[in-house]
Design a protein around this motif. Structure first.
Motif, PDB file in Angstrom:
ATOM      1  N   SER A 139       0.704  -1.105  -0.119  1.00  0.00           N
ATOM      2  CA  SER A 139      -0.046   0.014   0.178  1.00  0.00           C
ATOM      3  C   SER A 139       0.953   1.231  -0.016  1.00  0.00           C
ATOM      4  CB  SER A 139      -0.989   0.072   1.287  1.00  0.00           C
ATOM      5  OG  SER A 139      -1.675   1.249   1.235  1.00  0.00           O
ATOM      6  N   PRO A 140       1.614   1.567  -1.234  1.00  0.00           N
ATOM      7  CA  PRO A 140       2.486   2.492  -1.058  1.00  0.00           C
ATOM      8  C   PRO A 140       1.999   4.140  -0.922  1.00  0.00           C
ATOM      9  CG  PRO A 140       2.073   1.904  -3.270  1.00  0.00           C
ATOM     10  CD  PRO A 140       1.366   1.014  -2.399  1.00  0.00           C
ATOM     11  N   LEU A 141       2.768   4.679  -0.199  1.00  0.00           N
ATOM     12  CA  LEU A 141       2.673   6.159   0.015  1.00  0.00           C
ATOM     13  C   LEU A 141       2.472   6.919  -1.323  1.00  0.00           C
ATOM     14  CD1 LEU A 141       4.581   6.753   3.350  1.00  0.00           C
ATOM     15  CD2 LEU A 141       2.356   6.042   2.805  1.00  0.00           C
ATOM     16  N   LYS A 142       1.896   7.824  -1.559  1.00  0.00           N
ATOM     17  CA  LYS A 142       1.790   8.598  -2.610  1.00  0.00           C
ATOM     18  C   LYS A 142       2.856  10.123  -2.305  1.00  0.00           C
ATOM     19  CE  LYS A 142      -1.434  11.157  -5.814  1.00  0.00           C
ATOM     20  NZ  LYS A 142      -2.666  11.638  -5.885  1.00  0.00           N
ATOM     21  N   VAL A 143       3.990   9.910  -2.531  1.00  0.00           N
ATOM     22  CA  VAL A 143       4.891  10.719  -2.126  1.00  0.00           C
ATOM     23  C   VAL A 143       5.023  11.871  -3.382  1.00  0.00           C
ATOM     24  CG1 VAL A 143       7.464  11.197  -1.948  1.00  0.00           C
ATOM     25  CG2 VAL A 143       6.329   9.143  -0.734  1.00  0.00           C
ATOM     26  N   PHE A 152       0.949  22.835   7.753  1.00  0.00           N
ATOM     27  CA  PHE A 152       1.011  23.451   9.060  1.00  0.00           C
ATOM     28  C   PHE A 152      -0.387  24.322   9.561  1.00  0.00           C
ATOM     29  CE2 PHE A 152       5.207  24.820  10.947  1.00  0.00           C
ATOM     30  CZ  PHE A 152       5.828  23.482  10.464  1.00  0.00           C
ATOM     31  N   GLU A 153      -1.047  24.549   8.542  1.00  0.00           N
ATOM     32  CA  GLU A 153      -2.616  25.352   8.647  1.00  0.00           C
ATOM     33  C   GLU A 153      -3.456  24.131   9.196  1.00  0.00           C
ATOM     34  OE1 GLU A 153      -5.256  28.623   6.277  1.00  0.00           O
ATOM     35  OE2 GLU A 153      -4.282  26.862   5.101  1.00  0.00           O
ATOM     36  N   GLU A 154      -3.491  23.054   8.543  1.00  0.00           N
ATOM     37  CA  GLU A 154      -4.481  21.965   9.004  1.00  0.00           C
ATOM     38  C   GLU A 154      -4.119  21.470  10.291  1.00  0.00           C
ATOM     39  OE1 GLU A 154      -6.709  18.193   7.302  1.00  0.00           O
ATOM     40  OE2 GLU A 154      -5.301  19.257   5.985  1.00  0.00           O
ATOM     41  N   VAL A 155      -2.647  21.369  10.534  1.00  0.00           N
ATOM     42  CA  VAL A 155      -2.185  20.937  11.911  1.00  0.00           C
ATOM     43  C   VAL A 155      -2.666  21.839  13.091  1.00  0.00           C
ATOM     44  CG1 VAL A 155      -0.134  20.718  13.261  1.00  0.00           C
ATOM     45  CG2 VAL A 155      -0.347  19.346  11.168  1.00  0.00           C
ATOM     46  N   ARG A 156      -2.660  23.184  12.796  1.00  0.00           N
ATOM     47  CA  ARG A 156      -3.041  23.957  13.835  1.00  0.00           C
ATOM     48  C   ARG A 156      -4.485  24.003  13.955  1.00  0.00           C
ATOM     49  NH1 ARG A 156      -1.619  30.466  12.322  1.00  0.00           N
ATOM     50  NH2 ARG A 156      -3.204  29.638  10.528  1.00  0.00           N
ATOM     51  N   LYS A 186      -1.217  13.117   3.834  1.00  0.00           N
ATOM     52  CA  LYS A 186      -1.852  12.492   4.873  1.00  0.00           C
ATOM     53  C   LYS A 186      -0.916  12.130   6.047  1.00  0.00           C
ATOM     54  CE  LYS A 186      -6.431  12.110   2.970  1.00  0.00           C
ATOM     55  NZ  LYS A 186      -7.742  11.069   2.539  1.00  0.00           N
ATOM     56  N   PRO A 187      -0.130  11.068   5.557  1.00  0.00           N
ATOM     57  CA  PRO A 187       0.835  10.631   6.610  1.00  0.00           C
ATOM     58  C   PRO A 187       1.790  11.836   7.239  1.00  0.00           C
ATOM     59  CG  PRO A 187       0.930   9.216   4.781  1.00  0.00           C
ATOM     60  CD  PRO A 187      -0.026  10.447   4.405  1.00  0.00           C
ATOM     61  N   LEU A 188       2.010  12.749   6.291  1.00  0.00           N
ATOM     62  CA  LEU A 188       2.687  13.887   7.202  1.00  0.00           C
ATOM     63  C   LEU A 188       1.947  14.484   8.038  1.00  0.00           C
ATOM     64  CD1 LEU A 188       5.326  15.617   7.323  1.00  0.00           C
ATOM     65  CD2 LEU A 188       4.329  17.064   5.340  1.00  0.00           C
ATOM     66  N   LEU A 189       0.703  14.725   7.823  1.00  0.00           N
ATOM     67  CA  LEU A 189      -0.174  15.380   8.720  1.00  0.00           C
ATOM     68  C   LEU A 189      -0.112  14.443   9.787  1.00  0.00           C
ATOM     69  CD1 LEU A 189      -2.290  17.782   9.310  1.00  0.00           C
ATOM     70  CD2 LEU A 189      -4.062  16.114   8.326  1.00  0.00           C
ATOM     71  N   GLN A 190      -0.360  13.238   9.876  1.00  0.00           N
ATOM     72  CA  GLN A 190      -0.691  12.205  10.981  1.00  0.00           C
ATOM     73  C   GLN A 190       0.717  12.274  11.877  1.00  0.00           C
ATOM     74  OE1 GLN A 190      -1.430   8.174   9.689  1.00  0.00           O
ATOM     75  NE2 GLN A 190      -0.089   7.309  11.247  1.00  0.00           N
ATOM     76  N   LEU A 271       6.989   5.695   8.889  1.00  0.00           N
ATOM     77  CA  LEU A 271       6.543   6.587   7.901  1.00  0.00           C
ATOM     78  C   LEU A 271       7.278   7.688   7.066  1.00  0.00           C
ATOM     79  CD1 LEU A 271       2.830   6.944   9.310  1.00  0.00           C
ATOM     80  CD2 LEU A 271       3.515   5.579   7.474  1.00  0.00           C
ATOM     81  N   LEU A 272       8.202   8.383   8.061  1.00  0.00           N
ATOM     82  CA  LEU A 272       8.683   9.491   7.452  1.00  0.00           C
ATOM     83  C   LEU A 272       9.911   8.837   6.758  1.00  0.00           C
ATOM     84  CD1 LEU A 272       8.312  12.329   7.895  1.00  0.00           C
ATOM     85  CD2 LEU A 272      10.369  12.538   9.555  1.00  0.00           C
ATOM     86  N   ASP A 273      10.557   7.657   7.183  1.00  0.00           N
ATOM     87  CA  ASP A 273      11.684   7.083   6.292  1.00  0.00           C
ATOM     88  C   ASP A 273      11.079   6.557   5.130  1.00  0.00           C
ATOM     89  OD1 ASP A 273      14.419   5.767   6.506  1.00  0.00           O
ATOM     90  OD2 ASP A 273      12.996   3.842   6.313  1.00  0.00           O
ATOM     91  N   ILE A 274      10.009   5.879   4.952  1.00  0.00           N
ATOM     92  CA  ILE A 274       9.502   5.779   3.705  1.00  0.00           C
ATOM     93  C   ILE A 274       9.239   7.081   2.803  1.00  0.00           C
ATOM     94  CG2 ILE A 274       7.435   4.601   2.619  1.00  0.00           C
ATOM     95  CD1 ILE A 274       6.891   2.951   5.077  1.00  0.00           C
ATOM     96  N   MET A 275       8.955   8.183   3.063  1.00  0.00           N
ATOM     97  CA  MET A 275       8.796   9.169   2.544  1.00  0.00           C
ATOM     98  C   MET A 275      10.054   9.945   2.218  1.00  0.00           C
ATOM     99  SD  MET A 275       5.435  11.277   4.059  1.00  0.00           S
ATOM    100  CE  MET A 275       5.753  10.982   5.787  1.00  0.00           C
TER     101      MET A 275
END
Length: 312
Positions: A139-143, A152-156, A186-190, A271-275
């Motif tokens: 289920s590869p990430l969409k990099v 940042f805006e959505e995180v805030r 989405k994974p970065l937001l997560q 997750l970050l390593d995969i990206m």
């Protein structure tokens, strides 16, 4: 078996100029010496190539060993995390099976709590399975290029309310609007929200700051500064080796288990390593009266904006 390559590091010192070769009177001997010198040069090139290959293999062995230790710790933490909801299920079922409930209403209440524990366990498993599938390519990430300002805006927006409810000071320093990174949105937001909420859940006072910076060779750094100590993300090995806890009865929905900071960090690290990024735990910046004890650093690759964005 150890590989001793000390002989490979000895440089070829066989040198013979054209003038020195011409001084050899015998033509056949001169030809043989020239052939030997040429062969020595080829062997020296092969030796250099072997040395380079040996260094690459040594590095790969080291990285493989580190990854095996990482995977072992990851599995140990997962098994430790799943103990709590499993013990909750066992505890409630034991009460029901031993006829210790006063009436049917209490029995239904315990069944409801057991159901909450089972859903929480499935949620934990889904997180782990998502990471495993992404890592295996099933289920590869969409990099792709992602505008960091939008993240940042959505995180805030998603975290400000929960932080404000705890009466903590929360500062989000927005990045430039033209800053793009290589990631899956989405994974970065997560991974950002994971660590923010892990920190907030374990804070008692102080402030929280999310910021970013571009440094070096197109490297983008995201920093999360908090008053949580560094050992928050390093659970003791003894805790992972401890025997399973006694069956526990869930008191309420707020008593349900959640991913520990250690396992949450391992999930986000993977997750970050995969990206193509990296997650590190650092000492806080030397700022007066900040009260920060730790800094989480996310490293991502800066990329140019997509062509359709540049044309707008």
């Amino acid at each position: 078996m150890t590989l001793d390559h000390s002989d490979l590091s000895q440089k070829n010192d066989v040198t013979l100029t054209e003038a020195e070769l011409a001084q050899i009177a015998d033509p056949q001997l001169r030809q043989r010496v020239a052939a030997l010198v040429e062969r020595c040069d080829r062997l020296d090139d092969e030796r250099q190539s072997m040395l380079q290959r040996l260094e690459e293999l040594t590095l790969q062995i080291h990285l493989t060993q580190e990854m095996c230790r990482f995977k072992g710790g990851f599995l140990a933490r997962i098994s430790h995390e799943l103990r709590s909801p499993l013990s909750g299920l066992i505890g409630t079922h034991q009460l029901i099976l031993n006829d210790l409930c006063e009436d049917q209403d209490e029995e239904r209440d315990f069944l409801s709590r057991a159901h909450e524990y089972s859903l929480k366990m499935v949620e934990m498993l889904d997180i782990v399975l998502k990471v495993a599938r992404a890592e295996q390519g099933r289920s590869p990430l969409k990099v792709e290029p992602v505008r960091l300002y939008d993240v940042f805006e959505e995180v805030r927006e998603l975290s400000a309310m929960q932080v404000a409810n705890r009466n903590y000071h929360y500062e989000v320093q927005m990045p430039a609007g033209d800053l793009w990174v290589q990631a899956d949105y989405k994974p970065l937001l997560q991974v950002l929200l994971h660590q923010i909420m892990a920190v907030v859940d374990r804070m008692s006072e102080g402030s929280l700051r999310l910021s970013s910076s571009v440094e070096g060779q197109n490297q983008v750094y995201i920093w999360l500064d908090s008053p949580c100590p560094l050992d928050l993300w390093n659970e003791p090995v003894e805790q992972l080796r401890s025997p399973p806890p006694e069956p526990k009865i869930p008191v309420s929905a707020t008593d349900l288990p959640h991913l520990s900071a250690g396992l949450s960090w391992l999930v986000d690290y993977t997750l970050l390593d995969i990206m193509g990024g990296q997650l590190d735990i650092l000492q806080p910046p030397p700022e007066d009266d900040s009260g920060w004890l730790s800094r989480l650093q996310y490293r991502l690759q800066q990329v140019p904006p997509p062509p359709e964005t540049e044309s707008e």
